[in-house]
Write a protein that holds these residues in place. Structure first.
Motif: not given
Lengths: 371, 371
Positions: A274-293
């Motif tokens: 709720d506090g950030s543009r990108t949550s840790q959960f979205e970022q985790h999915l992007r990161a493990v898929l090697d998508l831009p953060l």
């Protein structure tokens, strides 16, 4: 093209990956241990993470396997890699998170700041460590600990005789004279890109995270820089992919020492939903898929998260919504869909705003409805 | 206690209810028309909304039934109510959204501002309306229209002979001399509580919503107040529960006229997922469950949403993520998990910030990667 992420483990961390997966159009598949898990909505299979055949069957057709927890055995991870499955974080990185003795050694090898520590195999070795550290220390079992379990403060070597009887070796650490605990969350892609959120203050009660304040008050400048440097060094040094949480002690003499690592989204980062543009959960999915953060700027100056623990009485979070939502319309509520048991994390609430006192008040007032 | 919401229809609106349902611990069940629907992750049943037995079976055990679209026939809705199922919005309210002639009459009866209109049953009645309105008008089929379908600008009464052949009556409206189109979103609980988001500007291309700017530039003050008053009057006057979108014309002489109504979350409110404390999808769930509504303050001064339409080439949104996410890390991407077909809404992007030019640029630049 459908991007498919397989998550081993059906707890609340897997559950909280569902919303960003839905948003991004990523197919999430969860291997849950039981029916009716917290992540049941995405559970494509029920089976145990130690069952190699189950795990291999589950992993068929996913683009990457990642985790709700760090307990998948190395032989299972190795088999996944041998089958050509992308696994993030890697088995090598997870090995460090799975054994606190390995972790301490690797962090020390990297020259990172950790409490004084030793590997002890019997009470007399522990006694020597106690003698050298004013008669008190923290003893940890190398594996199997979480939320304060597997951790004891000892003043006498015989206080962990039961652990010596069941473990080859134990980790002993100095009792750090710390002012407060901090946590630095970082995300790292396999290709190297790094994303950081602000360092946060975590408040523990009974060994369990109770509150998180983001960013940690008064940490701007040197403390933030050092915390970020440490987390990046850990992520790069250990080759961690996905989200990594580095729990830190801020000592009374202004040093930061690494306490624990978690190679997955972590309670200290739940505020980011709720506090950030990108949550840790979205970022985790992007990161493990090697998508831009994604960008990690905060919506407001302050975010405060308070955990909801199961109480001795019945009634899950939604039971209290009529009052809680009416009194705290600014606060975001998160229920994990789990049966309530005393001390179990069953949800959290997050308030955001520019006045820290008000934000703390709102979050605590909302949480109080569920206790 | 588990709160359970049943959604009839498996499109992107049902899909976007999943994230807030997961957060709040609400069990979402979707009656999808097909396998592999946009809301497949929550589809508990596949069946058609006109099949009474299917719908009744689906509704068993849910706390409330709500909708992804307004097309469920009245006899099906009546049967649900007769079985004691809570239905929100109510069949009476939906009847107004299901027939544009009924809608115009009810809005006129409520004394709300609408374009000049008439019910016409043959070309000569249409001719008289054209004669009275400088020879041009908009003709709409009372039912079955969406995204510009069922709407024609006519200058001669014989241009809708095909519609007269298949409809008992048509709606004809003056061709409004409008400066721009606005939309006012409102949520209303059965018990009466009302929640409002700021009035937004919607930009249509080819009869389909292309962009939304929230709030509508230059609308603070009188325009916002009037739009809010109109929406509240519609919600209360028609007894709408859940989210209601009121699409408005802002005329060249500074009046607001009601164009269309949608009694469900609406494209004009997708920005609220990333731009508002409480998204229209969370608010809809809260409203239909008669739970207190959430705060609707915006995270930043401006939010801009751009729709992604399927193109003539293959490739869904995730195909372009490697470039799009790298170039626009501040923009939030939403893919609906639908097969791409020319002109079909397959996703949207939202940018938020305090500089409108920059926010518009970011959103359009991100969207361009998917076109």
């Amino acid at each position: 093209m459908t991007l498919t992420v397989g998550v081993i483990g059906g707890g609340q961390l897997a559950r909280m990956m569902v919303p960003p997966a839905v948003a991004l159009g990523i197919e999430l598949r969860v291997l849950a241990e039981t029916d009716g898990s917290s992540a049941a909505i995405a559970a494509s299979r029920v089976g145990h993470y130690t069952d190699l055949d189950e795990v291999l069957e589950f992993a068929r057709g996913v683009d990457v396997v990642t985790f709700d927890h760090e307990h998948v055995p190395q032989h299972v991870l190795a088999a996944l890699v041998a089958e050509g499955v992308a696994v993030h974080p890697s088995p090598e990185a997870l090995a460090v998170a799975q054994d606190k003795l390995v972790m301490r050694q690797r962090l020390a090898d990297l020259g990172l700041p950790v409490p004084d520590w030793a590997r002890v195999t019997n009470p007399s070795e522990l006694s020597r460590f106690l003698d050298a550290h004013e008669g008190a220390a923290v003893v940890k079992t190398p594996t199997g600990g979480y939320d304060g379990k597997g951790v004891r403060v000892v003043r006498s070597a015989d206080e962990v005789d039961d652990w010596f009887a069941t473990h080859t070796a134990l980790l002993v650490e100095e009792l750090v004279d710390f002012r407060r605990e901090l946590a630095q969350l970082v995300a790292r892609r396999p290709s190297g890109e790094i994303g950081l959120w602000p360092v946060v203050e975590t408040v523990q009660r009974g060994g369990v995270c109770a509150e998180v304040i983001a960013p940690a008050p008064g940490a701007a400048g040197r403390t933030s820089d050092v915390a970020a440097d440490i987390a990046v060094s850990v992520a790069e040094g250990l080759g961690v992919t996905g989200v990594l949480a580095v729990e830190l002690f801020e000592t009374s003499d202004n040093r930061l020492l690494i306490n624990e690592l978690a190679m997955r989204p972590h309670n200290s980062g739940h505020w980011s939903i709720d506090g950030s543009r990108t949550s840790q959960f979205e970022q985790h999915l992007r990161a493990v898929l090697d998508l831009p953060l994604g960008a990690t700027g905060s919506h407001r100056e302050w975010s405060v998260m308070v955990n909801i623990l199961g109480g001795p009485t019945d009634g899950d979070m939604p039971t209290r919504y009529p009052l809680a939502l009416a009194e705290q319309p600014m606060v975001k509520m998160h229920s994990y869909g789990k049966d309530s048991r005393p001390g179990r994390k069953v949800g959290h609430v997050t308030a955001i705003g520019n006045d820290l006192d008000e934000v703390v008040y709102q979050a605590r007032a909302a949480a109080a409805f569920f206790e």
